[in-house]
Enzyme design. Sequence first.
Site, PDB file in Angstrom:
ATOM      1  CD  GLU A   1      47.027  35.689  34.418  1.00 10.27           C
ATOM      2  OE1 GLU A   1      46.453  34.585  34.427  1.00 10.27           O
ATOM      3  OE2 GLU A   1      47.183  36.385  35.437  1.00 10.27           O
TER       4      GLU A   1
ATOM      5  CG  ASP B   1      48.744  44.109  30.522  1.00  6.91           C
ATOM      6  OD1 ASP B   1      49.461  45.086  30.709  1.00  6.91           O
ATOM      7  OD2 ASP B   1      47.909  43.699  31.343  1.00  6.91           O
TER       8      ASP B   1
ATOM      9  CD  GLU C   1      52.688  41.679  31.201  1.00  5.59           C
ATOM     10  OE1 GLU C   1      52.719  42.526  32.119  1.00  5.59           O
ATOM     11  OE2 GLU C   1      52.599  40.456  31.395  1.00  5.59           O
TER      12      GLU C   1
ATOM     13  CD1 TRP D   1      58.141  39.588  36.813  1.00  8.60           C
ATOM     14  CD2 TRP D   1      57.063  38.467  35.223  1.00  8.60           C
ATOM     15  NE1 TRP D   1      57.621  40.516  35.938  1.00  8.60           N
ATOM     16  CE2 TRP D   1      56.943  39.848  34.957  1.00  8.60           C
ATOM     17  CE3 TRP D   1      56.459  37.555  34.357  1.00  8.60           C
ATOM     18  CZ2 TRP D   1      56.254  40.339  33.856  1.00  8.60           C
ATOM     19  CZ3 TRP D   1      55.759  38.055  33.258  1.00  8.60           C
ATOM     20  CH2 TRP D   1      55.669  39.433  33.030  1.00  8.60           C
TER      21      TRP D   1
ATOM     22  CD  GLU E   1      47.785  46.167  33.631  1.00  8.00           C
ATOM     23  OE1 GLU E   1      48.774  45.499  33.273  1.00  8.00           O
ATOM     24  OE2 GLU E   1      47.676  46.671  34.765  1.00  8.00           O
TER      25      GLU E   1
END
Length: 333
Positions: free
Chosen positions: A141, A112, A114, A205, A110
């Site tokens: 991240e 991302d 976000e 979250w 994956e």
Amino acid sequence: MLMGTCMFFLRAFVAATFFFAFVSAFDVPTLAFEDGFSKLFGEDNLVISPDGKNVSLILNRYTGSGFISSEAYQSGFFSASIKLPKGHSAGVVVAFYLSNGDVYEKTHDELDFEFLGNRRGREWRIQTNVYGNGSTDHGREERYLLPFDPSEAFHRYSILWTANHIIFYIDNVPIREVIRHEAMGLDYPSKPMYLYATIWDGSAWATENGKYKVSYKYSPFTAEFTDLVLVGCQSSATDCTGPDFELATADFNIMTLPKRSAMRRFRERYMTYTVCYDFIRYPNTFPECEHDSSERQTFWDWGESKIVMPPKPRSTRSKRKARNARNVGPRVT
């Protein structure tokens, strides 16, 4: 508070102009929705313009929505111009990402973008993720602020994914590069992935670790997408020589000195967290992380920046005191 907020956005505008003025737009073909995408979920909450060039994803109290590329890709450049929901958006998540989770449930890859909503008057946050072979328990991240309001106008967000490196772009400025290292092994995404775009309720979250939930009295929340781009080798192709050569020679694949300088400036001013300096979660850092001793001093041991902080709103008590001070007239003796 108003003056502080205005000054913040003025500085952000100047900084954005400074960063983005040095990077030219990429020459990439765009697609109409029906030429490369399909509805994923949400039915009536996914609205396509008559010419197929614009897509609106809506979140209301009943459902979110999303779309998916019609084909999976072995590598490529994936891009869209996106405008995020306005106003109070706490708990709302808009995602633009590559994944093969529907095919490889326990070993998925994956990549991302976000977009994490916030309370009224507070800015959206952006998080980028890199997961390989189901490595979400040690995910890579990073989080950032933005030098503009992403709900006021369209901005382009792009992901380049090749066998050698991954680059995340905002308005053609690279904000993150992950270079493949042999020690990464299967943690580097390598299986064919689809492109997704979704909007959904991330109350658990998304905003201050779930402190602020989605308030549906502000719904519907609408994210708009246009300038859709799918450039790369589809998983059904038997020979990727041509597409791979086009990727290798494209301007978005070449990290020039001006691009690296723009990326460094962006990260210095807007990156609030990086996994590369999170020694609490990961005492043994990742092989692709390049540590700089002077940069290291600007991050706490849990990976958060010591210097990049969002503007803090004044407390209710402070605002009340200021308002009362304004309302006090001259003393009469």
